[in-house]
Design a protein around this motif. Sequence first.
Motif, mmCIF file in Angstrom:
data_model
loop_
_atom_site.group_PDB
_atom_site.id
_atom_site.type_symbol
_atom_site.label_atom_id
_atom_site.label_comp_id
_atom_site.label_asym_id
_atom_site.label_seq_id
_atom_site.Cartn_x
_atom_site.Cartn_y
_atom_site.Cartn_z
ATOM 1 N N GLY A 1 0.813 -1.209 0.000
ATOM 2 C CA GLY A 1 0.000 0.000 0.000
ATOM 3 C C GLY A 1 0.849 1.263 0.000
ATOM 4 O O GLY A 1 0.547 2.232 -0.714
ATOM 5 N N TRP A 2 1.924 1.235 0.776
ATOM 6 C CA TRP A 2 2.829 2.383 0.798
ATOM 7 C C TRP A 2 3.482 2.569 -0.566
ATOM 8 O O TRP A 2 3.531 3.687 -1.093
ATOM 9 N N LEU A 3 3.983 1.479 -1.162
ATOM 10 C CA LEU A 3 4.627 1.582 -2.470
ATOM 11 C C LEU A 3 3.656 2.073 -3.535
ATOM 12 O O LEU A 3 3.997 2.947 -4.340
ATOM 13 N N LEU A 4 2.453 1.517 -3.561
ATOM 14 C CA LEU A 4 1.465 1.949 -4.541
ATOM 15 C C LEU A 4 1.201 3.448 -4.410
ATOM 16 O O LEU A 4 1.099 4.163 -5.416
ATOM 17 N N GLY A 5 1.119 3.910 -3.183
ATOM 18 C CA GLY A 5 0.899 5.336 -2.966
ATOM 19 C C GLY A 5 2.033 6.188 -3.499
ATOM 20 O O GLY A 5 1.794 7.276 -4.040
ATOM 21 N N GLN A 6 3.267 5.707 -3.369
ATOM 22 C CA GLN A 6 4.420 6.452 -3.876
ATOM 23 C C GLN A 6 4.383 6.567 -5.393
ATOM 24 O O GLN A 6 4.926 7.517 -5.967
ATOM 25 N N PHE A 7 3.739 5.595 -6.046
ATOM 26 C CA PHE A 7 3.623 5.611 -7.508
ATOM 27 C C PHE A 7 2.294 6.223 -7.970
ATOM 28 O O PHE A 7 1.937 6.129 -9.135
ATOM 29 N N GLY A 8 1.558 6.800 -7.039
ATOM 30 C CA GLY A 8 0.323 7.486 -7.387
ATOM 31 C C GLY A 8 -0.851 6.567 -7.658
ATOM 32 O O GLY A 8 -1.810 6.969 -8.334
ATOM 33 N N VAL A 9 -0.830 5.350 -7.133
ATOM 34 C CA VAL A 9 -1.892 4.369 -7.382
ATOM 35 C C VAL A 9 -2.811 4.306 -6.167
ATOM 36 O O VAL A 9 -2.352 4.101 -5.041
ATOM 37 N N THR A 10 -4.109 4.466 -6.407
ATOM 38 C CA THR A 10 -5.082 4.477 -5.310
ATOM 39 C C THR A 10 -6.159 3.401 -5.483
ATOM 40 O O THR A 10 -7.276 3.553 -5.018
ATOM 41 N N VAL A 11 -5.831 2.324 -6.185
ATOM 42 C CA VAL A 11 -6.807 1.264 -6.458
ATOM 43 C C VAL A 11 -7.169 0.549 -5.148
ATOM 44 O O VAL A 11 -6.282 0.142 -4.391
ATOM 45 N N PRO A 12 -8.456 0.380 -4.857
ATOM 46 C CA PRO A 12 -8.842 -0.341 -3.633
ATOM 47 C C PRO A 12 -8.532 -1.827 -3.735
ATOM 48 O O PRO A 12 -8.292 -2.358 -4.829
ATOM 49 N N ARG A 13 -8.562 -2.505 -2.610
ATOM 50 C CA ARG A 13 -8.288 -3.940 -2.581
ATOM 51 C C ARG A 13 -9.215 -4.622 -1.592
ATOM 52 O O ARG A 13 -9.739 -3.996 -0.661
ATOM 53 N N VAL A 14 -9.386 -5.911 -1.808
ATOM 54 C CA VAL A 14 -10.164 -6.737 -0.892
ATOM 55 C C VAL A 14 -9.474 -8.088 -0.807
ATOM 56 O O VAL A 14 -8.898 -8.563 -1.780
ATOM 57 N N ARG A 15 -9.513 -8.699 0.356
ATOM 58 C CA ARG A 15 -8.833 -9.977 0.540
ATOM 59 C C ARG A 15 -9.754 -11.139 0.157
ATOM 60 O O ARG A 15 -10.929 -11.180 0.550
ATOM 61 N N ALA A 16 -9.187 -12.079 -0.584
ATOM 62 C CA ALA A 16 -9.961 -13.265 -0.954
ATOM 63 C C ALA A 16 -10.402 -14.044 0.274
ATOM 64 O O ALA A 16 -11.471 -14.651 0.278
ATOM 65 N N SER A 17 -9.588 -14.032 1.319
ATOM 66 C CA SER A 17 -9.951 -14.765 2.541
ATOM 67 C C SER A 17 -11.211 -14.206 3.182
ATOM 68 O O SER A 17 -11.920 -14.916 3.903
ATOM 69 N N ALA A 18 -11.503 -12.932 2.928
ATOM 70 C CA ALA A 18 -12.721 -12.328 3.471
ATOM 71 C C ALA A 18 -13.932 -12.641 2.600
ATOM 72 O O ALA A 18 -15.075 -12.598 3.081
ATOM 73 N N LEU A 19 -13.709 -12.970 1.337
ATOM 74 C CA LEU A 19 -14.818 -13.264 0.423
ATOM 75 C C LEU A 19 -15.294 -14.707 0.543
ATOM 76 O O LEU A 19 -16.458 -15.023 0.271
ATOM 77 N N ARG A 20 -14.372 -15.614 0.878
ATOM 78 C CA ARG A 20 -14.712 -17.011 1.179
ATOM 79 C C ARG A 20 -15.473 -17.698 0.042
ATOM 80 O O ARG A 20 -16.517 -18.301 0.249
#
Length: 231
Positions: free
Chosen positions: A123-142
């Motif tokens: 998340g920190w790296l993506l922010g440094q490159f100007g990327v703000t795409v959301p994410r969701v964990r597959a483990s939470a989707l089950r």
Amino acid sequence: MRVTIHQPEHLPWLGLLAKVAACDLWIVLDSVPYRKNYVQNRNLVLLNGRPTWLTVPVSAPLGTPIHEVRIYEVPHWRRRYRGRLTQALADTPGAKRIGPVLELLDATPVGGRLADLNLGLAGWLLGQFGVTVPRVRASALRVPGTRSERLVNLCREVGADEYLSGPGGREYLDPAAFAEQGISLKFFDFDHPAYDQGDASFVPRLSAVDAWARLEPPELPPLLSHYRLSP
């Protein structure tokens, strides 16, 4: 909505950042078994002109899902990790800006989950490159299934109509499974750009922290545009 589904790599390389940036959602595939000797608990930095592993020790019996993998507190591993990373970036403009990475490392609890650390760093790296795409964990989707079935079910669960796969998907994905559910399947090929790494010959596929440390902030986002999409 276009999604990509990818495991939570440790300090990911430019190709993963670019694939996430090209999508509307990143489904973090943390529900599959941990893969030993891959980039889930390590990645490469350039140290003394040579690619060198930065490694987080883990405890992961065979078959352990990624989201359950714990950091194994080998004595002094954090000090060694900090020292190696600091040394790798010592002669770069980013040397004085590495504090947030070290803070994320230090804030990880003893015996904490590897995926939490990886996603914090990603998340920190993506922010440094100007990327703000959301994410969701597959483990939470089950969702159930394996291989193509699992990916199709994950896409359906989040309402995606397009799935962006890495090039390796050409070897095992079933396009018909996606087509049957009205999901467009595309493949992402990253053409690694070269940038100034000093006097050494250019070394690709390092952690993106290398490019971040060597380049100025405005130079970072264009590095993620070097890709091709194909059916």
